[in-house]
Design a protein around this motif. Structure first.
Motif, PDB file in Angstrom:
ATOM      1  N   UNK A 143       0.810  -1.190   0.105  1.00  0.00           N
ATOM      2  CA  UNK A 143       0.092   0.159  -0.206  1.00  0.00           C
ATOM      3  C   UNK A 143       0.676   1.045   0.126  1.00  0.00           C
ATOM      4  N   UNK A 144       1.996   1.362   0.626  1.00  0.00           N
ATOM      5  CA  UNK A 144       2.620   2.500   0.813  1.00  0.00           C
ATOM      6  C   UNK A 144       3.518   2.696  -0.601  1.00  0.00           C
ATOM      7  N   UNK A 145       4.092   1.538  -1.028  1.00  0.00           N
ATOM      8  CA  UNK A 145       4.740   1.674  -2.292  1.00  0.00           C
ATOM      9  C   UNK A 145       3.636   2.100  -3.368  1.00  0.00           C
ATOM     10  N   UNK A 146       2.293   1.559  -3.473  1.00  0.00           N
ATOM     11  CA  UNK A 146       1.618   2.162  -4.440  1.00  0.00           C
ATOM     12  C   UNK A 146       1.133   3.636  -4.396  1.00  0.00           C
ATOM     13  N   UNK A 147       1.082   4.067  -3.025  1.00  0.00           N
ATOM     14  CA  UNK A 147       0.676   5.278  -2.576  1.00  0.00           C
ATOM     15  C   UNK A 147       1.944   6.489  -3.277  1.00  0.00           C
ATOM     16  N   UNK A 148       3.063   5.982  -2.761  1.00  0.00           N
ATOM     17  CA  UNK A 148       4.147   6.892  -3.140  1.00  0.00           C
ATOM     18  C   UNK A 148       4.334   6.940  -4.707  1.00  0.00           C
ATOM     19  N   UNK A 150       1.771   6.640  -6.810  1.00  0.00           N
ATOM     20  CA  UNK A 150       0.610   7.875  -7.400  1.00  0.00           C
ATOM     21  C   UNK A 150       1.243   9.238  -7.157  1.00  0.00           C
ATOM     22  N   UNK A 151       1.626   9.457  -5.804  1.00  0.00           N
ATOM     23  CA  UNK A 151       2.165  10.879  -5.433  1.00  0.00           C
ATOM     24  C   UNK A 151       3.189  11.224  -6.351  1.00  0.00           C
ATOM     25  N   UNK A 152       3.999  10.246  -6.638  1.00  0.00           N
ATOM     26  CA  UNK A 152       5.198  10.676  -7.847  1.00  0.00           C
ATOM     27  C   UNK A 152       4.458  11.127  -8.851  1.00  0.00           C
ATOM     28  N   UNK A 153       3.607  10.244  -9.433  1.00  0.00           N
ATOM     29  CA  UNK A 153       3.025  10.605 -10.950  1.00  0.00           C
ATOM     30  C   UNK A 153       2.415  11.843 -10.864  1.00  0.00           C
ATOM     31  N   UNK A 154       1.586  12.122  -9.769  1.00  0.00           N
ATOM     32  CA  UNK A 154       0.883  13.445  -9.467  1.00  0.00           C
ATOM     33  C   UNK A 154       1.867  14.503  -9.768  1.00  0.00           C
ATOM     34  N   UNK A 155       3.104  14.418  -8.914  1.00  0.00           N
ATOM     35  CA  UNK A 155       4.025  15.340  -8.930  1.00  0.00           C
ATOM     36  C   UNK A 155       4.615  15.840 -10.260  1.00  0.00           C
ATOM     37  N   UNK A 156       4.860  14.751 -11.039  1.00  0.00           N
ATOM     38  CA  UNK A 156       5.272  14.835 -12.381  1.00  0.00           C
ATOM     39  C   UNK A 156       4.354  15.574 -13.107  1.00  0.00           C
ATOM     40  N   UNK A 157       3.070  15.490 -12.969  1.00  0.00           N
ATOM     41  CA  UNK A 157       2.160  16.130 -13.659  1.00  0.00           C
ATOM     42  C   UNK A 157       2.021  17.631 -13.311  1.00  0.00           C
ATOM     43  N   UNK A 159       1.001  18.786 -10.157  1.00  0.00           N
ATOM     44  CA  UNK A 159      -0.016  18.767  -8.870  1.00  0.00           C
ATOM     45  C   UNK A 159       0.912  18.851  -7.566  1.00  0.00           C
ATOM     46  N   UNK A 160       0.376  19.618  -6.772  1.00  0.00           N
ATOM     47  CA  UNK A 160       0.980  20.177  -5.675  1.00  0.00           C
ATOM     48  C   UNK A 160       0.251  18.880  -4.322  1.00  0.00           C
ATOM     49  N   UNK A 161       1.090  17.936  -4.173  1.00  0.00           N
ATOM     50  CA  UNK A 161       0.621  16.765  -3.302  1.00  0.00           C
ATOM     51  C   UNK A 161       1.350  16.536  -2.023  1.00  0.00           C
ATOM     52  N   UNK A 162       0.743  16.827  -0.675  1.00  0.00           N
ATOM     53  CA  UNK A 162       1.556  16.692   0.440  1.00  0.00           C
ATOM     54  C   UNK A 162       0.864  15.805   1.476  1.00  0.00           C
TER      55      UNK A 162
END
Length: 162
Positions: A143-148, A150-157, A159-162
């Motif tokens: 779950x943590x790996x999948x979450x990271x 997704x966060x990385x993909x959104x940051x590449x696009x 989006x500001x995800x924290x």
């Protein structure tokens, strides 16, 4: 000429009174002259056994290891109250052995945390709990790996995800 008479044979208490015990005991090494020596031997043995007894007692309740002058680390001293010696039942006592195995006594080490062994669990449930814990850990990692990701993909696009 005067006739020699044989002495009358001493028997019983008369014979015991006539014996010279010190003569026989001194031949063996425990006569009156040897008493001081045996007294010193007794004192030496008493002192030796006292020292060994104190060393054994200190070993059982020692803040140090056996014959080591290094003190135990602080963490070990703080966690020492969590550990206890596990009492094993006599092998011939079938009822006590079944109860011991039912508590999970044969699984793990002889010294473990007090909270590990619970009375309502048998060995099968204990194994199942271990498998469930392992499964939960693996699921958490995934779950943590999948979450990271997704966060990385959104940051590449962008989006500001924290």
């Amino acid at each position: 000429m005067v006739r020699k008479r044989y002495q009358e044979a001493k028997t019983g208490i008369e014979y015991l009174k006539s014996l010279n015990y010190n003569k026989y005991l001194s031949k063996v090494g425990i006569g009156r002259d040897d008493w001081y020596f045996w007294k010193q031997i007794g004192k030496a043995l008493a002192c030796t056994y006292t020292i060994f007894g104190l060393a054994w007692l200190y070993n059982e309740t020692s803040p140090l290891g056996w014959w080591t002058l290094k003190p135990r680390p602080k963490e070990e001293r703080e966690l020492a109250h969590l550990y206890e010696r596990r009492e094993f039942p006599y092998p011939g006592d079938t009822e006590a052995m079944e109860e011991f195995v039912a508590k999970g006594g044969m699984i793990g080490t002889t010294i473990g945390p007090k909270g590990v062994v619970e009375t309502d669990k048998d060995s099968y449930n204990y194994q199942k709990d271990l498998q469930n814990k392992k499964f939960d850990q693996e699921a958490q990692k995934l779950w943590i790996r999948m979450r990271n990701e997704v966060i990385q993909e959104l940051q590449e696009k962008g989006f500001d995800v924290e």
